[in-house]
Write an enzyme that holds these catalytic residues in place. Structure first.
Site, PDB file in Angstrom:
ATOM      1  CB  SER A   1      -0.898   0.019   1.239  1.00  0.00           C
ATOM      2  OG  SER A   1      -1.543   1.279   1.391  1.00  0.00           O
TER       3      SER A   1
ATOM      4  CE1 TYR B   1      -3.917  -2.455   5.286  1.00  0.00           C
ATOM      5  CE2 TYR B   1      -3.271  -0.164   4.914  1.00  0.00           C
ATOM      6  CZ  TYR B   1      -3.713  -1.382   4.429  1.00  0.00           C
ATOM      7  OH  TYR B   1      -3.935  -1.526   3.080  1.00  0.00           O
TER       8      TYR B   1
ATOM      9  CE  LYS C   1      -1.386  -3.807   3.273  1.00  0.00           C
ATOM     10  NZ  LYS C   1      -1.527  -4.962   2.360  1.00  0.00           N
TER      11      LYS C   1
END
Length: 279
Positions: free
Chosen positions: A170, A183, A187
């Site tokens: 991401s 998160y 990533k």
């Protein structure tokens, strides 16, 4: 002399066409006869990628945690005339990863492509409030499961003479998404995972690259855009004019899996609408 040159160019073009046809490849079907596994592929970016790989000639095995989602996606894609099958797979479970690989081997006798797309994000808030349980869940699914999935397909790819892996990270790996600390960290870790696997698997003719989508309008990312005020704030922060669509991500994945990308390895490609994206 000019006539001879024209004849030579014509012969060269004809030979290239014959060579591509003999290998089953065409510009319309760059992934002809390839077998692709795509995790978390019954919705959003994963589904869009699965569709594109199949449209480009691959036999695609899709997967998701819920049987009804697998059944729905398979029916949709098969209804479009695409070569798609599916199986339930929770990537955090070793037995499910094995089941996914075995289905591909049973149906298609090999694996050429893996798109590791599965991810979770069970937390929204301040990093200091994240529990150990949340950290373990995010890193287990987003990072460890990707590594284990790659490990599971390598023997099959070796038997085919090589393969291509695309890890879905991401833009959050470069520029943090507000209130999504675990998160974001996971990533960023995938960027390193890509580099390490790319170096280690290169002698086996297995390339490993990474897709880093920006803010794509999916159910998974809805916490960032379902409120208009938050969407506008995020767009301003990320310096983008619009949210992306899942389809914005698919062309680059198909390219990275094709022979056209045979000299690309260990790279991360950002599809982020101009979001600043370098560490």
């Amino acid at each position: 002399m000019q006539k001879a040159g024209l004849l030579l160019r014509g012969w060269t073009r004809a030979w290239k066409s014959v060579r591509m046809a003999s290998s089953g490849l065409t510009r319309q079907n760059p992934l002809a006869n390839k077998v692709a596994l795509v995790t978390a592929s019954t919705d959003g970016i994963g589904l869009a990628i699965a569709r594109r790989l199949a449209e480009d000639g691959a036999h695609v095995v899709i997967s998701s945690r819920k049987q009804q989602n697998v059944d729905r996606a398979v029916a949709t894609l098969q209804g479009e005339g695409l070569s798609v099958t599916g199986v339930v797979c929770h990537v955090g479970k070793a037995e499910d990863r094995e089941k996914l690989v075995n289905m591909a081997l049973k149906l298609h006798q090999g694996i050429d492509i893996l798109v590791s797309n599965a991810a979770v994000n069970p937390f929204f808030g301040n990093l200091m409030d994240v529990t150990e349980e949340v950290w373990n869940k995010v890193l287990s699914i987003n990072v460890t499961a990707s590594a284990m999935m790659i490990k599971a397909v390598v023997p099959a790819m070796e038997k085919r003479g090589g393969g291509s892996v695309v890890i879905v990270s991401s833009v959050a790996g470069f520029v943090l998404f507000p209130s999504l600390g675990p998160y974001n960290v996971s990533k960023t870790a995938l960027l390193g995972l890509t580099k390490n696997f790319a170096a280690e698997l290169a002698p086996k003719n297995i390339r490993v690259n990474c897709l880093a989508p920006g803010l794509i309008k999916t159910h998974f990312s809805s916490v960032l855009w379902k409120e208009k005020a938050r969407e506008e704030m995020i767009k301003e922060t990320m310096q983008i004019r619009r949210l992306g669509k899942p389809e914005d991500c698919v062309g680059i994945v198909s390219f990275l899996c094709s022979e056209d990308a045979s000299y690309i390895n260990g790279e991360t490609v950002v599809v982020g609408g101009g979001t600043p994206s370098r560490l």
